[in-house]
Design a protein around this motif. Structure first.
Motif, PDB file in Angstrom:
ATOM      1  N   TYR B  97       0.717  -1.106   0.147  1.00  0.00           N
ATOM      2  CA  TYR B  97       0.118  -0.007  -0.012  1.00  0.00           C
ATOM      3  C   TYR B  97       0.953   1.285  -0.006  1.00  0.00           C
ATOM      4  O   TYR B  97       0.767   2.260  -0.663  1.00  0.00           O
ATOM      5  N   THR B 114      -4.045   1.788  -5.693  1.00  0.00           N
ATOM      6  CA  THR B 114      -4.171   1.896  -4.104  1.00  0.00           C
ATOM      7  C   THR B 114      -5.586   1.395  -3.733  1.00  0.00           C
ATOM      8  O   THR B 114      -5.979   1.250  -2.499  1.00  0.00           O
ATOM      9  N   THR B 190      -9.362 -12.357   4.136  1.00  0.00           N
ATOM     10  CA  THR B 190      -9.865 -11.462   5.235  1.00  0.00           C
ATOM     11  C   THR B 190      -8.983 -10.291   5.589  1.00  0.00           C
ATOM     12  O   THR B 190      -9.352  -9.558   6.302  1.00  0.00           O
ATOM     13  N   LEU B 191      -7.603 -10.465   5.472  1.00  0.00           N
ATOM     14  CA  LEU B 191      -6.581  -9.659   5.953  1.00  0.00           C
ATOM     15  C   LEU B 191      -6.826  -8.343   5.022  1.00  0.00           C
ATOM     16  O   LEU B 191      -6.298  -7.325   5.570  1.00  0.00           O
ATOM     17  N   PHE B 194      -8.892  -5.791   6.760  1.00  0.00           N
ATOM     18  CA  PHE B 194      -8.614  -5.581   8.193  1.00  0.00           C
ATOM     19  C   PHE B 194      -7.478  -4.795   8.362  1.00  0.00           C
ATOM     20  O   PHE B 194      -7.543  -4.263   9.417  1.00  0.00           O
ATOM     21  N   SER B 195      -6.556  -4.775   7.763  1.00  0.00           N
ATOM     22  CA  SER B 195      -5.215  -4.422   7.987  1.00  0.00           C
ATOM     23  C   SER B 195      -4.478  -3.641   6.787  1.00  0.00           C
ATOM     24  O   SER B 195      -3.159  -3.150   7.203  1.00  0.00           O
ATOM     25  N   PRO B 198      -7.762   0.496   2.551  1.00  0.00           N
ATOM     26  CA  PRO B 198      -9.065   1.433   3.102  1.00  0.00           C
ATOM     27  C   PRO B 198     -10.191   0.529   2.587  1.00  0.00           C
ATOM     28  O   PRO B 198     -10.183   0.190   1.286  1.00  0.00           O
ATOM     29  N   ALA B 199     -11.303   0.850   3.199  1.00  0.00           N
ATOM     30  CA  ALA B 199     -12.753   0.385   2.689  1.00  0.00           C
ATOM     31  C   ALA B 199     -13.450   1.712   1.956  1.00  0.00           C
ATOM     32  O   ALA B 199     -13.439   2.749   2.946  1.00  0.00           O
ATOM     33  N   TRP B 200     -13.817   1.704   0.881  1.00  0.00           N
ATOM     34  CA  TRP B 200     -14.382   3.031   0.412  1.00  0.00           C
ATOM     35  C   TRP B 200     -15.999   2.706   0.284  1.00  0.00           C
ATOM     36  O   TRP B 200     -16.393   1.677   0.257  1.00  0.00           O
ATOM     37  N   GLN B 201     -16.853   3.667   0.834  1.00  0.00           N
ATOM     38  CA  GLN B 201     -18.310   3.652   1.078  1.00  0.00           C
ATOM     39  C   GLN B 201     -18.866   2.448   1.677  1.00  0.00           C
ATOM     40  O   GLN B 201     -19.827   1.921   1.090  1.00  0.00           O
ATOM     41  N   GLN B 202     -18.100   1.830   2.725  1.00  0.00           N
ATOM     42  CA  GLN B 202     -18.499   0.850   3.378  1.00  0.00           C
ATOM     43  C   GLN B 202     -18.927  -0.297   2.504  1.00  0.00           C
ATOM     44  O   GLN B 202     -19.656  -1.290   2.917  1.00  0.00           O
ATOM     45  N   LEU B 207     -15.284 -10.107   6.623  1.00  0.00           N
ATOM     46  CA  LEU B 207     -14.847  -9.654   8.012  1.00  0.00           C
ATOM     47  C   LEU B 207     -15.087  -8.162   8.405  1.00  0.00           C
ATOM     48  O   LEU B 207     -15.361  -7.911   9.494  1.00  0.00           O
ATOM     49  N   TYR B 208     -15.038  -7.425   7.112  1.00  0.00           N
ATOM     50  CA  TYR B 208     -15.445  -5.859   7.403  1.00  0.00           C
ATOM     51  C   TYR B 208     -16.752  -5.835   8.083  1.00  0.00           C
ATOM     52  O   TYR B 208     -17.038  -5.130   9.048  1.00  0.00           O
TER      53      TYR B 208
END
Lengths: 241, 270, 268
Positions: B97, B114, B190-191, B194-195, B198-202, B207-208
């Motif tokens: 990233y 990204t 699942t990672l 999680f780490s 980034p998550a966009w617009q939920q 796992l999120y």
């Protein structure tokens, strides 16, 4: 470690014996990653506004307190399962949380939520706004229909603005003020939003007696003005009237 | 029941941005949790399937590279495998990233990298290529000498010897370990949110959404077991599919021999 | 300081988890082989279910469940005549004597306890994988060996302990070695279990520090801290590879496998 046990109050004074037995040590749960509220100082100990406040409250309530850090994500489940007795971690009082745990009265008024961006002229509706995953700020941005991008830690949200991934960070004003201090490229915008209630200590719903003690201690700090002194010392929020 | 169908209509494809814009806020139902977490599984499947398919080809190349006589080819394959197998995926995501962000500043070409759908996919692809490459390399080393001698005796050489004898035998030997790698790969998806990214617009993976519900209901004992249930199902599907392919790879062997070949799970599970 | 200690934390975790996971795995494999149906289901179920779940998802709820489970059991034993229910609304309340560790124990006891809960959780997860490897290895011991043992009049139990167990290791080692590598790389998840490990400190120390809260302000240094972690993991992997290679060579000696045959020939 040596400073962890701070007050050796006379426990005989506590009214109920059962209470004294179950709370001979009150374990204070905090996050340790949210300066200036709570953070780990250079010596590796919990420090910040809430450390100082908590120690004072324990002294006034004549309790022996100990500090524990816990990840934010699991801070409530660990409280209700009894791994510590209080949450003192800059937690806003919200109706959802109040259903699960109990809160003392607020020890700071609501902290406004603010934007930090690279330029003054930000139109939130047409920008990408970064927030920490799962915070009330993230929920608010989603509600407004703005473009939300969520990061796991607050640190990354600020890095994202600097890298141009997002146009602004949306977070507690006090956190942002501390985070951008001494860094010229980022600007705090005038515009703020009032989100959530004030900040209080979280306790198990069954722990009424402990809650009353802390409530009384907070009240006494409000009355003699020492709470406002602490708030302005750490610049965590506005003062109580 | 009708209500639940509505929920599925609203949130079934929420993870890819179709349906209700806002996530549920209060009065969380079990149905909502099942639907949204299931919707997130789409991303886990997307990451897993694509990186597994693409990784298969790179892995074959890397395994051949590691077995090659040419020192440049051999060393670079060895290092590729070592770096990606020797470090936690978590740290690989972090560096990827970071690297993509830096590149993006220089060249507009890297703009989409990204975002998780491409950036994380690339990391998972390289990661599984390294693990699979090592598995294939191990299999390549244990191809019975007789098979190759027989191929020589039939006058096969070069490409046709590889395609008709070496490659199928390698796959056959590597298959049980490769199945394990596939399972692990799906678990590692699942990672991503999680780490790493980034998550966009939920819009996130299973796992999120599971941690969203755990965070909102303050009860980890419902969403995470749901997530676990989905993954157990997914694992069963993988085992079945891979078992079918494995059976096909072994279809020429006598039944008894087939069983002995498959009895032992050798070498390199990840 | 915490940063350096945390390396030790990770290494001790590995040192304790590995044998514990092996024991769980061994138990799981024996159970799965058992002729008693429920025991066999249990063993197979344990291996299949825990293997099927991503370790992160497992860690996120299992630690609290384990903690509550232990306290629940202690509560039943120590306070049989407790008047209140344990679940009061959302609260999980057991009597003081059942608290693990006791509510007024010093902080280091709490930390150690939390650490062992984490170790135990790791061991359960990796025990399932080890169980899978050992189960395969037990079946890989050549059949004639067992038939010979039977011919000598050994019971099932005797042939298991005297023939299968000593020989299975050579078949299990590649799989177990790999598991060890996976275990090393799973340690960054330790911070999920509330243990302050190297990732926790790398984030904590590497994050931007403004002059207000520290005497040593710096920008975003996480890259450098993570680089240290990367080197640590790579070095540790390399070291493990070398050691495993040696062990494999020693175990192969005198075994009826192609590796053992090659060694014998090279020596002759």
């Amino acid at each position: 470690m040596k400073n962890l046990i701070l007050t050796t109050a006379a426990l005989a004074l506590t009214s109920s014996m059962a209470f004294a037995e179950s709370h001979s040590v009150v374990r204070m749960g905090t996050e340790g990653a949210y300066a200036p509220w709570n953070f780990i100082n250079d010596a590796g100990e919990v420090d910040g506004f809430e450390r100082e406040l908590g120690d004072e409250l324990c002294a006034r309530a004549e309790l022996t307190c100990e500090w524990v850090t816990n990840d934010w994500d699991s801070i409530i489940p660990n409280l209700v399962s009894g791994n510590y007795d209080t949450i003192i971690a800059g937690m806003s009082i919200t109706p959802e949380r109040d259903e699960i745990i109990d809160f003392t009265q607020e020890y700071t008024p609501a902290d406004p939520t603010a934007f930090v961006a690279m330029t003054e002229d930000l139109d939130p509706a047409n920008s990408v706004i970064a927030a920490q995953t799962g915070t009330i700020q993230a929920g608010y941005i989603a509600d407004q229909g703005w473009t939300l991008v969520e990061f796991a830690t607050p640190e990354e949200t600020i890095a994202a603005v600097r890298a141009g991934e997002a146009d602004a960070v949306f977070a507690d004003q006090s956190y942002l003020a501390g985070a951008i201090e001494g860094q010229d490229d980022l600007i705090m915008l005038e515009q703020t939003v009032a989100l959530g209630g004030g900040v209080g200590m979280g306790l198990r719903e069954s722990d009424t007696e402990l809650r009353e003690k802390f409530d009384a201690a907070i009240q006494s700090m409000k009355d003699d003005g020492s709470l406002n002194e602490l708030i302005s010392k750490w610049e965590v929020a506005s003062l109580f009237e | 029941m009708m209500e639940c169908l509505d929920t599925i209509a609203d949130y079934g494809l929420r993870s890819i941005g179709i349906g209700e814009r806002l996530l549920p806020r209060e009065n969380f139902t079990l149905c909502q949790q099942f639907t949204l977490i299931g919707s997130g599984m789409l991303w886990n499947i997307y990451f897993g399937v694509l990186s597994l398919l693409a990784g298969f080809f790179l892995a074959t190349a890397v395994a051949l590279g590691k077995a090659a006589r040419n020192p440049v080819l051999r060393k670079s394959s060895e290092w590729f495998i070592f770096i990606f197998r020797g470090s936690p995926l978590f740290i690989q995501f972090f560096f990827a990233y970071f690297l993509f962000l830096a590149l993006k500043g220089q060249y507009p070409f890297f703009d989409p990298f990204t975002a998780a759908w491409l950036g994380a996919l690339l990391v998972l692809f390289l990661n599984t290529s390294a693990y699979t490459g090592e598995i294939f390399y191990g299999a390549l080393q244990s191809i019975p000498k007789g098979d190759i001698e027989a191929a020589d005796a039939y006058g096969l050489s070069g490409w046709s010897r590889f395609r008709r004898v070496i490659w199928p035998t390698m796959l056959r030997l590597a298959w049980p370990a490769y199945t394990n790698e596939a399972i692990f790969l799906f678990h590692s998806t699942t990672l991503v949110y999680f780490s790493g990214f980034p998550a966009w617009q939920q819009k996130g993976d299973a796992l999120y959404y599971a941690s969203y519900f755990a965070d909102k209901t303050f009860n980890p004992f419902v969403p995470y077991p749901i997530l676990a249930g989905y993954f157990i199902l997914l694992t069963l599907v993988i085992i079945t599919l891979m078992g079918r392919i494995g059976a096909r790879l072994n279809r020429h062997l006598p039944q008894e021999a087939k069983r002995t070949r498959f009895r032992f799970r050798p070498q390199l599970i990840r | 300081m915490g940063f350096y200690w945390s390396f030790l934390t990770v290494l001790t975790l590995l040192a304790i988890t590995a044998p514990l996971a092996l024991i769980f795995g061994f138990g799981g494999a024996i159970a799965a082989r058992s002729t008693i149906a429920p025991l066999s289901w249990f063993g197979k179920g344990y291996i299949a279910i825990v293997r099927g779940v991503p370790d992160i998802a497992f860690f996120l709820f299992f630690v609290i469940a384990l903690d509550q489970g232990i306290e629940y059991l202690r509560h039943k034993i120590k306070c049989p005549d407790w008047p209140d229910t344990i679940r009061q609304g959302n609260d999980f309340i057991v009597c003081q004597a059942a608290k693990m560790p006791l509510g007024n124990a010093p902080q280091w006891v709490h930390e150690t306890y939390g650490y062992f809960i984490a170790v135990f959780t790791f061991a359960i997860v990796f025990g399932a994988f080890a169980g899978n490897v050992l189960f395969g290895a037990m079946r890989a011991v050549p059949k004639p060996q067992i038939e010979t043992a039977e011919a000598y009049g050994m019971t099932r139990r005797q042939s298991f302990w005297r023939i299968i167990v000593p020989q299975m290791w050579v078949y299990a080692l590649p799989g177990l070695g790999n598991l060890w590598m996976v275990l090393i790389k799973a340690t960054p998840l330790l911070f999920l279990l509330g243990v302050e490990d190297i990732v926790y400190w790398a984030r904590e120390l590497g994050g931007t520090k403004t002059p207000r809260f520290t005497d040593y302000p710096h920008g975003d240094w996480r890259v450098w801290y993570f680089l240290v972690l990367l080197v640590f993991y790579l070095a540790f992997t390399r070291l493990s590879e070398i050691v495993l290679d040696r062990v494999m060579r020693r175990l192969t000696a005198g075994q009826a496998t192609s590796g053992g045959e090659a060694q014998r020939r090279a020596a002759a």
